[in-house]
Motif scaffolding. Structure first.
Motif, mmCIF file in Angstrom:
data_model
loop_
_atom_site.group_PDB
_atom_site.id
_atom_site.type_symbol
_atom_site.label_atom_id
_atom_site.label_comp_id
_atom_site.label_asym_id
_atom_site.label_seq_id
_atom_site.Cartn_x
_atom_site.Cartn_y
_atom_site.Cartn_z
ATOM 1 N N SER A 34 0.758 -1.207 0.081
ATOM 2 C CA SER A 34 0.098 0.040 0.208
ATOM 3 C C SER A 34 0.803 1.343 0.083
ATOM 4 O O SER A 34 0.414 2.205 -0.725
ATOM 5 C CB SER A 34 -0.999 -0.027 1.185
ATOM 6 O OG SER A 34 -1.688 -0.976 1.120
ATOM 7 N N LEU A 82 -5.357 9.548 0.586
ATOM 8 C CA LEU A 82 -6.381 8.596 1.010
ATOM 9 C C LEU A 82 -5.527 7.306 1.731
ATOM 10 O O LEU A 82 -6.009 6.733 2.570
ATOM 11 C CB LEU A 82 -7.478 8.573 0.417
ATOM 12 C CG LEU A 82 -8.234 10.044 0.352
ATOM 13 C CD1 LEU A 82 -9.324 9.532 -0.610
ATOM 14 C CD2 LEU A 82 -8.759 10.425 1.584
ATOM 15 N N LEU A 83 -4.435 6.930 0.850
ATOM 16 C CA LEU A 83 -4.205 5.647 0.926
ATOM 17 C C LEU A 83 -3.511 5.342 2.320
ATOM 18 O O LEU A 83 -3.419 4.111 2.632
ATOM 19 C CB LEU A 83 -3.176 5.399 -0.301
ATOM 20 C CG LEU A 83 -2.872 3.875 -0.399
ATOM 21 C CD1 LEU A 83 -4.255 3.063 -0.620
ATOM 22 C CD2 LEU A 83 -2.117 3.537 -1.554
ATOM 23 N N TYR A 139 -4.309 6.037 5.258
ATOM 24 C CA TYR A 139 -5.508 5.695 6.171
ATOM 25 C C TYR A 139 -6.069 4.215 5.844
ATOM 26 O O TYR A 139 -6.100 3.359 6.819
ATOM 27 C CB TYR A 139 -6.614 6.706 6.289
ATOM 28 C CG TYR A 139 -7.717 5.937 6.857
ATOM 29 C CD1 TYR A 139 -7.781 6.139 8.258
ATOM 30 C CD2 TYR A 139 -8.936 5.899 6.294
ATOM 31 C CE1 TYR A 139 -8.917 5.760 9.160
ATOM 32 C CE2 TYR A 139 -9.887 5.362 7.101
ATOM 33 C CZ TYR A 139 -9.922 5.153 8.329
ATOM 34 O OH TYR A 139 -11.152 4.757 8.887
ATOM 35 N N VAL A 140 -6.212 4.094 4.527
ATOM 36 C CA VAL A 140 -6.672 2.746 4.178
ATOM 37 C C VAL A 140 -5.556 1.452 4.333
ATOM 38 O O VAL A 140 -6.004 0.497 4.794
ATOM 39 C CB VAL A 140 -7.232 2.844 2.598
ATOM 40 C CG1 VAL A 140 -7.284 1.300 1.986
ATOM 41 C CG2 VAL A 140 -8.336 3.774 2.535
ATOM 42 N N VAL A 175 -5.700 0.482 8.070
ATOM 43 C CA VAL A 175 -6.984 -0.280 8.425
ATOM 44 C C VAL A 175 -7.021 -1.505 7.645
ATOM 45 O O VAL A 175 -7.252 -2.642 8.576
ATOM 46 C CB VAL A 175 -8.337 0.448 7.767
ATOM 47 C CG1 VAL A 175 -9.366 -0.357 7.830
ATOM 48 C CG2 VAL A 175 -8.605 1.728 8.545
ATOM 49 N N ILE A 176 -6.397 -1.900 6.506
ATOM 50 C CA ILE A 176 -6.223 -3.072 6.112
ATOM 51 C C ILE A 176 -5.147 -3.873 6.958
ATOM 52 O O ILE A 176 -5.260 -4.952 7.018
ATOM 53 C CB ILE A 176 -5.949 -3.052 4.320
ATOM 54 C CG1 ILE A 176 -7.098 -2.255 3.481
ATOM 55 C CG2 ILE A 176 -5.337 -4.201 3.808
ATOM 56 C CD1 ILE A 176 -6.759 -2.069 2.242
#
Length: 108
Positions: A33, A64-65, A67-68, A71-72
């Motif tokens: 990511s 945005l990546l 944060y994603v 979470v992932i």
């Protein structure tokens, strides 16, 4: 599940993934990511004067990546999948009765 002797029996299909494997998988997902994020920020910088719309999309992805990705990467050992039972009860069916056959001599 218990055996006759009172000892507990475990199914190997219900075992969790090892902790080292779980951490390795999380790290791999996070690194992938962050690599995509880095490439999108570089693409935004390169495309800023060439194609501004694509640069905005790449910059939004780069913002945005993280944060994603967190979470992932943190999704893991909290929930264990529910495995189906190996025993499926079948409803009791009534026995089929034999047909009442009369002898040919009784019919006359």
């Amino acid at each position: 599940m218990t055996k006759r002797g009172g000892t507990e029996v475990f199914r190997i299909t219900g075992a969790r993934q090892g902790l080292a494997d779980d951490v390795r998988g999380r790290q791999r997902r996070y690194v992938i990511s962050m690599t995509v994020r880095t490439l999108s920020v570089i693409a935004a910088a390169v495309l800023w004067n060439i194609e501004r719309h694509v640069a905005f999309v790449a910059l939004a992805l780069g913002i945005l990546l993280p944060y994603v990705a967190v979470v992932i990467a943190n999704a893991g050992r909290e929930s264990t999948p529910s495995l189906p039972s190996t025993f499926v009860p079948t409803p009791a069916r009534p026995a089929i009765e034999a047909p009442n056959l009369k002898k040919s001599s009784d019919q006359s």
